[in-house]
Design a protein around this motif. Structure first.
Motif, PDB file in Angstrom:
ATOM      1  N   SER A 119      23.231  20.741  31.433  1.00  0.00           N
ATOM      2  CA  SER A 119      24.426  21.598  31.448  1.00  0.00           C
ATOM      3  C   SER A 119      25.662  20.829  31.018  1.00  0.00           C
ATOM      4  O   SER A 119      26.600  21.402  30.454  1.00  0.00           O
ATOM      5  N   ALA A 120      25.682  19.514  31.273  1.00  0.00           N
ATOM      6  CA  ALA A 120      26.843  18.699  30.908  1.00  0.00           C
ATOM      7  C   ALA A 120      26.916  18.453  29.413  1.00  0.00           C
ATOM      8  O   ALA A 120      28.001  18.264  28.859  1.00  0.00           O
ATOM      9  N   THR A 145      31.239  16.582  36.178  1.00  0.00           N
ATOM     10  CA  THR A 145      31.538  15.372  36.947  1.00  0.00           C
ATOM     11  C   THR A 145      30.979  14.169  36.200  1.00  0.00           C
ATOM     12  O   THR A 145      29.766  14.028  36.057  1.00  0.00           O
ATOM     13  N   ILE A 146      31.874  13.331  35.687  1.00  0.00           N
ATOM     14  CA  ILE A 146      31.463  12.137  34.957  1.00  0.00           C
ATOM     15  C   ILE A 146      31.643  10.933  35.871  1.00  0.00           C
ATOM     16  O   ILE A 146      32.778  10.584  36.246  1.00  0.00           O
ATOM     17  N   VAL A 147      30.537  10.329  36.235  1.00  0.00           N
ATOM     18  CA  VAL A 147      30.532   9.178  37.129  1.00  0.00           C
ATOM     19  C   VAL A 147      30.367   7.918  36.292  1.00  0.00           C
ATOM     20  O   VAL A 147      29.366   7.762  35.585  1.00  0.00           O
ATOM     21  N   VAL A 196      27.307   8.610  33.821  1.00  0.00           N
ATOM     22  CA  VAL A 196      26.401   9.749  33.955  1.00  0.00           C
ATOM     23  C   VAL A 196      27.249  10.998  34.118  1.00  0.00           C
ATOM     24  O   VAL A 196      28.191  11.015  34.919  1.00  0.00           O
ATOM     25  N   ALA A 197      26.937  12.037  33.356  1.00  0.00           N
ATOM     26  CA  ALA A 197      27.691  13.294  33.429  1.00  0.00           C
ATOM     27  C   ALA A 197      26.777  14.422  33.888  1.00  0.00           C
ATOM     28  O   ALA A 197      25.666  14.569  33.384  1.00  0.00           O
ATOM     29  N   ALA A 198      27.261  15.206  34.837  1.00  0.00           N
ATOM     30  CA  ALA A 198      26.476  16.334  35.347  1.00  0.00           C
ATOM     31  C   ALA A 198      27.419  17.465  35.734  1.00  0.00           C
ATOM     32  O   ALA A 198      28.582  17.223  36.083  1.00  0.00           O
ATOM     33  N   VAL A 199      26.941  18.675  35.644  1.00  0.00           N
ATOM     34  CA  VAL A 199      27.656  19.835  36.176  1.00  0.00           C
ATOM     35  C   VAL A 199      27.073  20.085  37.558  1.00  0.00           C
ATOM     36  O   VAL A 199      25.913  20.485  37.691  1.00  0.00           O
ATOM     37  N   SER A 238      39.209  18.046  36.556  1.00  0.00           N
ATOM     38  CA  SER A 238      38.080  18.315  35.676  1.00  0.00           C
ATOM     39  C   SER A 238      38.087  19.796  35.312  1.00  0.00           C
ATOM     40  O   SER A 238      39.081  20.496  35.511  1.00  0.00           O
ATOM     41  N   PHE A 239      36.987  20.262  34.793  1.00  0.00           N
ATOM     42  CA  PHE A 239      36.819  21.678  34.476  1.00  0.00           C
ATOM     43  C   PHE A 239      35.330  21.980  34.548  1.00  0.00           C
ATOM     44  O   PHE A 239      34.491  21.068  34.585  1.00  0.00           O
ATOM     45  N   GLY A 240      34.990  23.251  34.607  1.00  0.00           N
ATOM     46  CA  GLY A 240      33.571  23.581  34.686  1.00  0.00           C
ATOM     47  C   GLY A 240      33.356  25.041  35.016  1.00  0.00           C
ATOM     48  O   GLY A 240      34.187  25.895  34.702  1.00  0.00           O
TER      49      GLY A 240
END
Length: 319
Positions: A147-148, A122-124, A189-192, A248-250
């Protein structure tokens, strides 16, 4: 009148006890390793386990709070846990003996049961930062959760993919990064993370944000090359101001067991879970929109357990 010696009564009593009804046999104990008490993994594992315990005769299921995959997967391998919840990338590492598990070696007995809720990349971005696709991140001030980092830097956005201004931050520092985003000090900001994330929702209430769409042939190729990854969609209105779905993907959270765990016991656990999805979904949002076709297909890096395969074949979901 025939009088039997006292020891004869003892023998008869023992024989009667040995042919007592099966319903009086001790329940089979199932121990599930989950995660920290405040997180999705514990709440979901505990909910399924308690419901299985209550509704299925012959089983006693207990969910254990843990430190996560670094505790769950070794204890599964040693037989201390029967079933565990772990994110798909951690499961892949354990199976192959990579990453954290390199010193421990591979665990070829690891088996998949099913996947549950997704944890997409998730890239905010701040709404005025002009970031709408992965390519727009080039040269931007981006802060990455651990993790991102691995996922973002794998995105083959272009031949000139510039990640020099990307920085990985520690988990305890992520809250500060979202504050910096709203203050204009960084751009994204990017986070899984599973959705809805309380931290992202709080950010959306603080300043206008945008979620970056991540899709296209290069990302499809990236997903196709990994058993741990799958396509994900963050639904519209998951966060304030985000009125359209975001591609997205993950990774996914996965229920896993060992090849040594009984086929019958896995079958009973899997059967109960799938036949109770509707009721379980009312109890926890992470289980509210699950589709069996995705649960038995997506982000399952380890081979399927035979007990799970038996149930899926009965349902006609697999051949």
């Amino acid at each position: 009148m025939l009088i039997l010696p006292r020891f004869s009564f003892l023998i008869i009593a023992a024989l009667i006890g040995s042919i007592a009804p099966a319903s009086q046999a001790a329940d089979i104990k199932v121990t599930v390793g989950t995660g920290g008490k405040g997180g999705y993994y514990f709440h979901v594992g505990d909910l399924i386990c308690k419901s299985f315990d209550r509704e299925t005769n012959g089983y006693k299921c207990r969910a254990k709070p843990t430190d996560g995959p670094t505790e769950n997967l070794p204890k599964l391998q040693s037989g201390k846990f029967d079933i565990v919840v772990a994110r798909s990338d951690w499961a892949k590492q354990a199976l192959e003996g990579g990453g954290y598990f390199q010193s421990k070696g591979p665990n070829p007995a690891l088996r998949s049961l099913f996947s549950i809720h997704s944890e997409p990349l998730t890239i905010v971005a701040r709404k005025d930062a002009g970031i709408y696709t992965a390519g727009d991140l080039t040269g931007k001030r981006v802060r990455l959760g651990r993790s991102a980092t691995h996922l973002v830097k794998q995105i083959p956005s272009s031949a000139k993919w510039d990640v020099s201004s990307f920085q990985t931050v520690k988990p305890n520092d992520m809250k500060a990064q979202y504050s910096a985003l709203c203050a204009g000090k960084i751009d994204a900001v990017a986070a899984v993370v599973g959705y809805p994330s309380g931290l992202i929702q709080k950010t959306a209430h603080t300043c206008p944000i945008h979620l970056v769409n991540l899709s296209g042939q290069p990302i499809d190729k990236l997903i196709a090359g990994s058993d741990a990854l799958s396509k994900e969609t963050i639904p519209a209105n998951a966060y304030t101001g985000i009125t359209a779905p975001t591609k997205s993907f993950g990774y996914k959270a996965v229920f896993l067991s060992s090849a040594e765990f009984s086929d019958e016991d896995v079958y009973a656990f899997v059967k109960f879970t799938f036949e109770s999805l509707s009721e379980l979904g009312h109890e926890h949002p992470a289980l509210s929109s699950l589709q069996p076709s995705e649960m038995i297909r997506d982000s399952l890096p380890a081979p399927m357990h035979p007990g799970a395969v038996r149930y899926y074949r009965e349902q006609g979901w697999i051949k």
